[in-house]
Design a protein around this motif. Sequence first.
Motif, PDB file in Angstrom:
ATOM      1  N   GLY A 131       0.847  -1.177   0.000  1.00  0.00           N
ATOM      2  CA  GLY A 131       0.000   0.000   0.000  1.00  0.00           C
ATOM      3  C   GLY A 131       0.884   1.228   0.000  1.00  0.00           C
ATOM      4  O   GLY A 131       2.079   1.141   0.247  1.00  0.00           O
ATOM      5  N   HIS A 132       0.246   2.369  -0.289  1.00  0.00           N
ATOM      6  CA  HIS A 132       1.016   3.614  -0.327  1.00  0.00           C
ATOM      7  C   HIS A 132       1.435   4.006   1.080  1.00  0.00           C
ATOM      8  O   HIS A 132       0.967   3.442   2.056  1.00  0.00           O
ATOM      9  N   ALA A 134      -0.912   4.069   4.372  1.00  0.00           N
ATOM     10  CA  ALA A 134      -2.064   3.195   4.141  1.00  0.00           C
ATOM     11  C   ALA A 134      -2.427   2.420   5.398  1.00  0.00           C
ATOM     12  O   ALA A 134      -3.505   1.850   5.491  1.00  0.00           O
ATOM     13  N   LYS A 150      -0.022   0.172   6.911  1.00  0.00           N
ATOM     14  CA  LYS A 150       0.740  -1.086   6.969  1.00  0.00           C
ATOM     15  C   LYS A 150       1.472  -1.248   8.291  1.00  0.00           C
ATOM     16  O   LYS A 150       1.345  -2.267   8.958  1.00  0.00           O
ATOM     17  N   ASN A 209      -5.392   0.578   1.548  1.00  0.00           N
ATOM     18  CA  ASN A 209      -5.420   1.967   1.115  1.00  0.00           C
ATOM     19  C   ASN A 209      -6.206   2.769   2.134  1.00  0.00           C
ATOM     20  O   ASN A 209      -7.334   2.434   2.457  1.00  0.00           O
ATOM     21  N   LYS A 210      -5.596   3.799   2.656  1.00  0.00           N
ATOM     22  CA  LYS A 210      -6.212   4.664   3.665  1.00  0.00           C
ATOM     23  C   LYS A 210      -6.868   3.868   4.776  1.00  0.00           C
ATOM     24  O   LYS A 210      -7.986   4.141   5.195  1.00  0.00           O
TER      25      LYS A 210
END
Lengths: 419, 272
Positions: free
Chosen positions: A63-64, A67, A69, A225-226
Amino acid sequence: MPIIQVEHVTKEYKLGQLTSLKQTVLNSINRLTGRPVEERKPFKALDDIHFSVDEGEVVGIIGHNGAGKSTLLKLLANIARPSSGSIKVKGKVAPLIEVGAGLVADLTGRENIYLNGAILGISKKEIGRKFDEIVGFAELEEFIDTPIKRYSSGMQVRLGFSIATSVESDVLIVDEVLAVGDLAFQRKCFDRMEDLIKRQGKTVLLVSHNIRQVERLCSRVILLNKGSVVSDGNANAVCTQFYEASDTQISSSPTSSLDLANKNECATGEILLRGIEILDTEDKPINSLRHKQAVKIRLDYEVTQELRAPVFGIGIHTTDFIYLATQQSAKQLKLEKLGIGQHRLTFDIPSFPFMPGVYSIRAGVAEGSTSRTLFYAENLLHLQVVLENAEDRIWNDGLVELSGSWAYTQPKISESTYD
Amino acid sequence: MTGILKNLIEYRELMAVLAWKNITLRYKQSYLGILWAVLKPIVLVLIFMVLRSFVGIDSGAIPYPILTYSALTIWIFFQESASEGVSSVVGNANLIRKIYFPREVFPLTSVITKLVELGISLFILAGLMAWYGIAPTWQILWLPLLVLNAMLAALTIAFIGSALNVYYRDVSTALPVLLSLIMYMSPVIYPLALVKDKLLIHQAAGEWSNVLYTVFTLNPLAGLIDAFQNITLRGLPPDAAAMMPGLVLTLVLLPFSYLYFKRAESYFADVV
């Protein structure tokens, strides 16, 4: 039977500073008297995460940035607690969240092995048994009785990694630790991880930004994501989806990325890139193509100062900047000079050679006689090579198709073998 | 509370290693090394002796230097256990953010670390006793219980203090002030007998005298220091009446302190 069970987990952080004593007192007075309380805004780092992991599974979490993680790993490692929901982990968890956490600069390598081992929950007896192996793996035999503040940073990280991976555990939680040390040691770390994962059959959760690594090590990938799980499934499929998501994020602002490219330190401003597009055979702009499709890349340049014998270059690279192929115009296109104004170049690719995945384009312009760079930029445009049928992709095919032909020959069994 | 005992056993190796680390680190690269553990009480004894030459403090049958040294032995153990316990959680922030183990390991380790210095200090005390010709009696067998009492008192402060310190660093700043206040309220510079004599025998504060004495002994260190001097120097058993209020207070507050710590524990990693 799942070894990790994450049920509707939410983790909230409060934004802003801790409240001062005054505010705390005021808040509690307000609460008692029933007046409105000034609360800090909560921020959901994780929002209703729900999944389970079976024993022996190797799960990548991608994930970005932001996110969720690392927050998720912290919850799994029991370092922080969820705001709501529950996490059940059976067996011992070894977190490799930051190798070398807890190494003490003033202690020697030997002392640190015992200290860090105890912190990670290895018994003294066990460390004694594994001591030589730990030192050997970290390649620190000579320096083991030197305080680690005299070590290079690479040596410290090697020691940390070596201790951390010798923990006997049922679940291994790994956060970006493979990027340690020099190339040779990275290779060793990777091999050790692969050994832990593939041969010892441990359950592993791996967080990394290196998608290629995740794709290689993991059988299953969860994309966050988010703070929410966007998808969860087969490693290749989810990684491809992640590339696509990155792609839309990057290509959503094409003009600004070109502006940025024109302003980078390799661009002199004498020639500006005004447009870049991939076209199919009917000259329609596309951003996804099939393997071996015929495509054209069209570049629109604006020249602000007359250029002598310009040479154009174009190349394809992966999203993690491995340069795959390049072609420059010097031999094919002899241009004496290029006057001020708009110019258009097209580069024809009869058969796009790369396997499904996401790629990016780099382009450059140099002045022929002196090879002076006038313009150079990477990551100009993302393109995705897709398979007709995504489900067909069962293994990682690599980047380029290996041309060649297979043949099968029936072994000639001579009668005598049966005698 | 049973959880703490289970953890004590399960994490004893970790605590031992962490305590060993604390001791090694403190004295690494220091020329006098562990001698510092002895120098601090000795310097304080010298200061008190100068002070005494001005105001005159009756030390009874025991020579004043060894009387204060004995008091300081147990006082410094308590004081340093409490103050290092309070800063232990914030001081190990890097570990708290990365690795899980029960967080009470930190305050506990601080107290255990101080046991080593207490041992050295006791060794010197034995030497001083030999010098002054004071022979220990069987009463010395009380020693482990008294040390345990000092540890519990220190932990009562350390648990709640270290948890609060995560949110408000004011705690570690305010603590030295509080501790020096407790020191002057404890029979370190003067023997407890003086206070007892003033309040219980001479009834110096009138009808409030008995109440005031109970308040004075609510300080767990008041009875403890006196008891420590009794068993080492005077060959007497601990004065139960002087110890009781402080001991009861400690045993009442310790569970609350520990429970507060355990409740705050889950947010340490988020806040620290």
